[in-house]
Scaffold this motif. Structure first.
Motif, PDB file in Angstrom:
ATOM      1  N   SER A 124      -3.049  -7.988  27.910  1.00  0.00           N
ATOM      2  CA  SER A 124      -3.993  -6.918  28.235  1.00  0.00           C
ATOM      3  C   SER A 124      -5.414  -7.428  28.106  1.00  0.00           C
ATOM      4  O   SER A 124      -5.665  -8.397  27.401  1.00  0.00           O
ATOM      5  CB  SER A 124      -3.862  -5.733  27.280  1.00  0.00           C
ATOM      6  OG  SER A 124      -2.556  -5.478  26.935  1.00  0.00           O
ATOM      7  N   ASP A 160      -1.729   4.969  32.182  1.00  0.00           N
ATOM      8  CA  ASP A 160      -2.982   4.236  32.003  1.00  0.00           C
ATOM      9  C   ASP A 160      -3.318   4.220  30.517  1.00  0.00           C
ATOM     10  O   ASP A 160      -3.434   5.279  29.893  1.00  0.00           O
ATOM     11  CB  ASP A 160      -4.088   4.935  32.801  1.00  0.00           C
ATOM     12  CG  ASP A 160      -5.421   4.221  32.741  1.00  0.00           C
ATOM     13  OD1 ASP A 160      -5.602   3.304  31.923  1.00  0.00           O
ATOM     14  OD2 ASP A 160      -6.300   4.605  33.538  1.00  0.00           O
ATOM     15  N   SER A 161      -3.486   3.038  29.946  1.00  0.00           N
ATOM     16  CA  SER A 161      -3.758   2.959  28.510  1.00  0.00           C
ATOM     17  C   SER A 161      -5.118   3.547  28.131  1.00  0.00           C
ATOM     18  O   SER A 161      -5.321   3.930  26.990  1.00  0.00           O
ATOM     19  CB  SER A 161      -3.666   1.511  28.021  1.00  0.00           C
ATOM     20  OG  SER A 161      -4.660   0.721  28.626  1.00  0.00           O
ATOM     21  N   LYS A 162      -6.043   3.633  29.092  1.00  0.00           N
ATOM     22  CA  LYS A 162      -7.355   4.221  28.801  1.00  0.00           C
ATOM     23  C   LYS A 162      -7.306   5.744  28.765  1.00  0.00           C
ATOM     24  O   LYS A 162      -8.177   6.376  28.200  1.00  0.00           O
ATOM     25  CB  LYS A 162      -8.376   3.763  29.848  1.00  0.00           C
ATOM     26  CG  LYS A 162      -8.669   2.274  29.803  1.00  0.00           C
ATOM     27  CD  LYS A 162      -9.722   1.859  30.807  1.00  0.00           C
ATOM     28  CE  LYS A 162      -9.399   2.102  32.238  1.00  0.00           C
ATOM     29  NZ  LYS A 162      -8.272   1.464  32.856  1.00  0.00           N
ATOM     30  N   SER A 163      -6.283   6.326  29.391  1.00  0.00           N
ATOM     31  CA  SER A 163      -6.138   7.789  29.436  1.00  0.00           C
ATOM     32  C   SER A 163      -4.681   8.182  29.161  1.00  0.00           C
ATOM     33  O   SER A 163      -4.004   8.724  30.025  1.00  0.00           O
ATOM     34  CB  SER A 163      -6.550   8.305  30.820  1.00  0.00           C
ATOM     35  OG  SER A 163      -7.852   7.911  31.140  1.00  0.00           O
ATOM     36  N   ASN A 176      -7.152  -2.363  25.873  1.00  0.00           N
ATOM     37  CA  ASN A 176      -6.791  -1.096  26.512  1.00  0.00           C
ATOM     38  C   ASN A 176      -7.102  -1.070  28.009  1.00  0.00           C
ATOM     39  O   ASN A 176      -7.161  -0.015  28.600  1.00  0.00           O
ATOM     40  CB  ASN A 176      -7.468   0.080  25.804  1.00  0.00           C
ATOM     41  CG  ASN A 176      -8.977  -0.003  25.854  1.00  0.00           C
ATOM     42  OD1 ASN A 176      -9.532  -0.966  26.338  1.00  0.00           O
ATOM     43  ND2 ASN A 176      -9.634   0.999  25.331  1.00  0.00           N
ATOM     44  N   ALA A 177      -7.262  -2.239  28.618  1.00  0.00           N
ATOM     45  CA  ALA A 177      -7.552  -2.299  30.053  1.00  0.00           C
ATOM     46  C   ALA A 177      -6.272  -2.633  30.815  1.00  0.00           C
ATOM     47  O   ALA A 177      -6.194  -3.632  31.510  1.00  0.00           O
ATOM     48  CB  ALA A 177      -8.633  -3.335  30.320  1.00  0.00           C
TER      49      ALA A 177
END
Length: 63
Positions: free
Chosen positions: A13, A35-38, A19-20
């Motif tokens: 990642s 999506d790891s950001k959301s 977290n991207a």
């Protein structure tokens, strides 16, 4: 009864907190992707066989 998902992300990642990227979770007959950001937003689900073929095709393309 629905069992809780255990989400995993690639050790490759993006930098920082990593977290991207996307995260995946194994369900009984499907793979969930988010999506790891959301993480609270919607997830996509794919039949396990289809997702496995997709991953294998990506590996093949990267060789």
């Amino acid at each position: 009864m629905t069992r809780p998902c255990t989400w995993r992300k690639s050790p490759f990642s993006g930098g920082g907190e990593g977290n991207a990227c996307v995260e995946v979770a194994h369900l009984d007959t499907h793979i969930a992707v988010r999506d790891s950001k959301s993480p609270a937003r919607a997830t996509l689900t794919f039949p396990t066989v289809s997702f496995s073929r997709f991953v294998e095709a990506l590996k093949e393309a990267g060789r």
